[in-house]
Design a protein around this motif. Structure first.
Motif, PDB file in Angstrom:
ATOM      1  N   LEU A  32       9.987   8.978  11.972  1.00 49.16           N
ATOM      2  CA  LEU A  32       9.348   9.883  11.314  1.00 49.16           C
ATOM      3  C   LEU A  32       8.762   9.009  10.020  1.00 49.16           C
ATOM      4  O   LEU A  32       7.369   9.014   9.762  1.00 49.16           O
ATOM      5  N   GLY A  33       9.468   8.039   9.565  1.00 48.79           N
ATOM      6  CA  GLY A  33       8.711   7.107   8.521  1.00 48.79           C
ATOM      7  C   GLY A  33       7.750   6.425   9.307  1.00 48.79           C
ATOM      8  O   GLY A  33       6.821   6.057   8.539  1.00 48.79           O
ATOM      9  N   GLY A  34       7.906   5.854  10.468  1.00 48.10           N
ATOM     10  CA  GLY A  34       6.836   4.939  11.203  1.00 48.10           C
ATOM     11  C   GLY A  34       5.576   6.056  11.296  1.00 48.10           C
ATOM     12  O   GLY A  34       4.532   5.567  11.167  1.00 48.10           O
ATOM     13  N   VAL A  35       5.727   7.208  11.812  1.00 46.10           N
ATOM     14  CA  VAL A  35       4.740   8.102  12.036  1.00 46.10           C
ATOM     15  C   VAL A  35       4.058   8.278  10.513  1.00 46.10           C
ATOM     16  O   VAL A  35       2.706   8.235  10.789  1.00 46.10           O
ATOM     17  N   GLY A  36       4.653   8.769   9.708  1.00 38.24           N
ATOM     18  CA  GLY A  36       4.153   8.846   8.355  1.00 38.24           C
ATOM     19  C   GLY A  36       3.215   7.908   7.646  1.00 38.24           C
ATOM     20  O   GLY A  36       2.329   8.069   7.367  1.00 38.24           O
TER      21      GLY A  36
ATOM     22  N   THR B 163       0.769  -1.166  -0.054  1.00 36.44           N
ATOM     23  CA  THR B 163       0.039   0.058   0.084  1.00 36.44           C
ATOM     24  C   THR B 163       0.964   1.275   0.009  1.00 36.44           C
ATOM     25  O   THR B 163       2.115   1.169   0.231  1.00 36.44           O
ATOM     26  N   PRO B 164       0.480   2.363  -0.345  1.00 31.94           N
ATOM     27  CA  PRO B 164       1.084   3.567  -0.351  1.00 31.94           C
ATOM     28  C   PRO B 164       1.668   4.046   1.031  1.00 31.94           C
ATOM     29  O   PRO B 164       2.978   4.487   1.154  1.00 31.94           O
ATOM     30  N   ALA B 165       0.926   3.595   2.027  1.00 32.79           N
ATOM     31  CA  ALA B 165       1.337   4.084   3.339  1.00 32.79           C
ATOM     32  C   ALA B 165       2.567   3.024   3.621  1.00 32.79           C
ATOM     33  O   ALA B 165       3.513   3.666   4.349  1.00 32.79           O
ATOM     34  N   ALA B 166       2.439   1.932   3.454  1.00 32.79           N
ATOM     35  CA  ALA B 166       3.639   1.027   3.852  1.00 32.79           C
ATOM     36  C   ALA B 166       4.813   1.206   3.054  1.00 32.79           C
ATOM     37  O   ALA B 166       5.937   1.465   3.606  1.00 32.79           O
ATOM     38  N   TRP B 167       4.605   1.471   1.802  1.00 38.35           N
ATOM     39  CA  TRP B 167       5.737   2.025   1.179  1.00 38.35           C
ATOM     40  C   TRP B 167       6.490   3.034   1.268  1.00 38.35           C
ATOM     41  O   TRP B 167       7.600   3.100   1.353  1.00 38.35           O
ATOM     42  N   THR B 168       5.774   4.176   1.600  1.00 41.21           N
ATOM     43  CA  THR B 168       6.141   5.302   2.070  1.00 41.21           C
ATOM     44  C   THR B 168       7.009   5.274   3.442  1.00 41.21           C
ATOM     45  O   THR B 168       7.989   5.676   3.616  1.00 41.21           O
ATOM     46  N   GLY B 169       6.200   4.788   4.276  1.00 43.77           N
ATOM     47  CA  GLY B 169       7.055   4.523   5.788  1.00 43.77           C
ATOM     48  C   GLY B 169       8.345   3.621   5.538  1.00 43.77           C
ATOM     49  O   GLY B 169       9.201   4.097   6.112  1.00 43.77           O
ATOM     50  N   VAL B 170       8.203   2.708   4.805  1.00 46.79           N
ATOM     51  CA  VAL B 170       9.573   1.939   4.957  1.00 46.79           C
ATOM     52  C   VAL B 170      10.555   2.808   3.988  1.00 46.79           C
ATOM     53  O   VAL B 170      11.749   2.653   4.722  1.00 46.79           O
TER      54      VAL B 170
END
Length: 83
Positions: free
Chosen positions: A47-51, A9-16
């Motif tokens: 910040l990656g986790g929060v994002g 998902t976009p959320a997972a890819w962005t955070g990672v």
């Protein structure tokens, strides 16, 4: 889990991706013996986790009810069925 789209998902890819960049920053400054840079990199990891979490709350993550891990055997609903 054939057919599972866990984490795609976009959320997972962005955070990672953000967390990976932070890990690289922290590693570079650890080798350079600069504690302030290491901790700055670790802040980017957080910040990656929060994002990723914020993006999930915005609806860009995978909903729990559609993931096979969150369903109990025998209680799986048919596709399109409301229960």
């Amino acid at each position: 889990m054939a057919g599972s789209s866990h984490g795609h998902t976009p959320a997972a890819w962005t955070g990672v991706i953000i967390a990976f960049i932070g890990f690289c920053i922290a590693g570079m400054f650890m080798v350079a013996a600069q504690p302030w840079g290491f901790w700055a990199g670790m802040a980017v990891v957080l910040l990656g986790g929060v994002g990723g979490y914020i993006m999930k709350m915005m609806g860009l993550g995978q909903p729990k009810q559609n993931h096979p891990v969150h369903q109990v055997a025998g209680e799986r609903a048919e596709a399109g069925a409301k229960g």
